[in-house]
Design a protein around this motif. Structure first.
Motif, PDB file in Angstrom:
ATOM      1  N   ILE A  27      35.048  56.671  27.440  1.00  0.00           N
ATOM      2  CA  ILE A  27      34.861  56.550  28.887  1.00  0.00           C
ATOM      3  C   ILE A  27      33.543  55.817  29.068  1.00  0.00           C
ATOM      4  CG2 ILE A  27      34.731  57.756  31.088  1.00  0.00           C
ATOM      5  CD1 ILE A  27      36.168  60.103  29.729  1.00  0.00           C
ATOM      6  N   PHE A  28      33.637  54.508  29.144  1.00  0.00           N
ATOM      7  CA  PHE A  28      32.467  53.644  29.039  1.00  0.00           C
ATOM      8  C   PHE A  28      31.401  54.001  30.069  1.00  0.00           C
ATOM      9  CE2 PHE A  28      30.294  49.885  27.701  1.00  0.00           C
ATOM     10  CZ  PHE A  28      29.708  49.359  28.841  1.00  0.00           C
ATOM     11  N   ARG A  29      31.822  54.247  31.296  1.00  0.00           N
ATOM     12  CA  ARG A  29      30.850  54.367  32.386  1.00  0.00           C
ATOM     13  C   ARG A  29      29.913  55.560  32.227  1.00  0.00           C
ATOM     14  NH1 ARG A  29      32.778  58.411  35.599  1.00  0.00           N
ATOM     15  NH2 ARG A  29      35.023  58.873  35.456  1.00  0.00           N
ATOM     16  N   ILE A  30      30.276  56.536  31.407  1.00  0.00           N
ATOM     17  CA  ILE A  30      29.412  57.710  31.271  1.00  0.00           C
ATOM     18  C   ILE A  30      28.554  57.653  30.011  1.00  0.00           C
ATOM     19  CG2 ILE A  30      31.022  59.150  32.560  1.00  0.00           C
ATOM     20  CD1 ILE A  30      31.768  60.506  29.898  1.00  0.00           C
ATOM     21  N   ASN A  31      28.694  56.567  29.256  1.00  0.00           N
ATOM     22  CA  ASN A  31      27.975  56.451  27.988  1.00  0.00           C
ATOM     23  C   ASN A  31      26.767  55.532  28.081  1.00  0.00           C
ATOM     24  OD1 ASN A  31      29.339  57.627  25.308  1.00  0.00           O
ATOM     25  ND2 ASN A  31      30.919  57.239  26.846  1.00  0.00           N
ATOM     26  N   ALA A  32      25.664  55.992  27.519  1.00  0.00           N
ATOM     27  CA  ALA A  32      24.554  55.079  27.271  1.00  0.00           C
ATOM     28  C   ALA A  32      24.951  54.133  26.142  1.00  0.00           C
ATOM     29  CB  ALA A  32      23.296  55.854  26.886  1.00  0.00           C
ATOM     30  N   MET A  33      24.408  52.917  26.189  1.00  0.00           N
ATOM     31  CA  MET A  33      24.738  51.901  25.199  1.00  0.00           C
ATOM     32  C   MET A  33      23.453  51.277  24.676  1.00  0.00           C
ATOM     33  SD  MET A  33      28.098  51.812  25.166  1.00  0.00           S
ATOM     34  CE  MET A  33      28.425  50.277  24.316  1.00  0.00           C
ATOM     35  N   GLY A  34      23.479  50.874  23.433  1.00  0.00           N
ATOM     36  CA  GLY A  34      22.299  50.264  22.859  1.00  0.00           C
ATOM     37  C   GLY A  34      22.621  49.038  22.032  1.00  0.00           C
ATOM     38  N   TRP A  35      21.634  48.176  21.904  1.00  0.00           N
ATOM     39  CA  TRP A  35      21.688  47.048  20.975  1.00  0.00           C
ATOM     40  C   TRP A  35      20.607  47.253  19.925  1.00  0.00           C
ATOM     41  CZ3 TRP A  35      25.236  43.350  20.441  1.00  0.00           C
ATOM     42  CH2 TRP A  35      26.074  43.041  21.526  1.00  0.00           C
ATOM     43  N   TYR A  36      20.987  47.099  18.681  1.00  0.00           N
ATOM     44  CA  TYR A  36      20.071  47.172  17.556  1.00  0.00           C
ATOM     45  C   TYR A  36      20.124  45.842  16.805  1.00  0.00           C
ATOM     46  CZ  TYR A  36      19.714  52.273  17.963  1.00  0.00           C
ATOM     47  OH  TYR A  36      19.461  53.551  18.397  1.00  0.00           O
ATOM     48  N   ARG A  37      19.148  45.645  15.943  1.00  0.00           N
ATOM     49  CA  ARG A  37      19.195  44.496  15.059  1.00  0.00           C
ATOM     50  C   ARG A  37      18.641  44.879  13.694  1.00  0.00           C
ATOM     51  NH1 ARG A  37      14.599  40.582  17.898  1.00  0.00           N
ATOM     52  NH2 ARG A  37      12.770  41.875  17.388  1.00  0.00           N
TER      53      ARG A  37
END
Length: 121
Positions: A27-37
């Motif tokens: 459920i995308f809208r309730i999830n925090a999202m991150g970018w790593y490298r």
């Protein structure tokens, strides 16, 4: 959960790229999202994260150059990267479902496959 990252490539110093990550199975809208490298020989590091409410945090090294955003209608998180430097060269990964405070993001268990960003003249 599946995370499909795209948008990497070869760019000259000072150039721009936009990475995108499409999420499914959550459920995308309730999830925090991150970018790593992760650069060769280095540990994976957090680049930017965005909360379900749109709050953002950035690594000091990318503040003012990178912008993370999300489109809940498209289950997509994006990373706009401007003024790229050779030291930005890395494989970039998106991450879903982590926990986020005002100052940091703790990664969730779901990772995308990574997209290579190379900054070189």
């Amino acid at each position: 959960v599946q995370l499909q990252a795209s948008g990497g490539g070869l760019v000259q110093p000072g150039g721009s790229l936009r990475l995108s990550c499409i999420a499914s199975g959550i459920i995308f809208r309730i999830n925090a999202m991150g970018w790593y490298r992760q650069a060769p020989g280095k540990q994976r590091e957090l680049v930017a994260a965005i909360s379900s409410g749109g709050g953002t945090i950035y690594a000091d090294s990318v503040k003012g150059r990178f912008t993370i955003s999300r489109d809940n209608a498209k289950n997509t998180v994006s990373l706009q990267m401007n003024s790229l430097k050779p030291e930005d060269t890395a494989v970039f990964y998106c991450n879903a479902g982590g926990s986020m405070s005002s100052s940091t993001y703790y990664s969730g268990r779901s990772w995308g496959q990574g997209t290579q960003v190379t900054v070189s003249s």
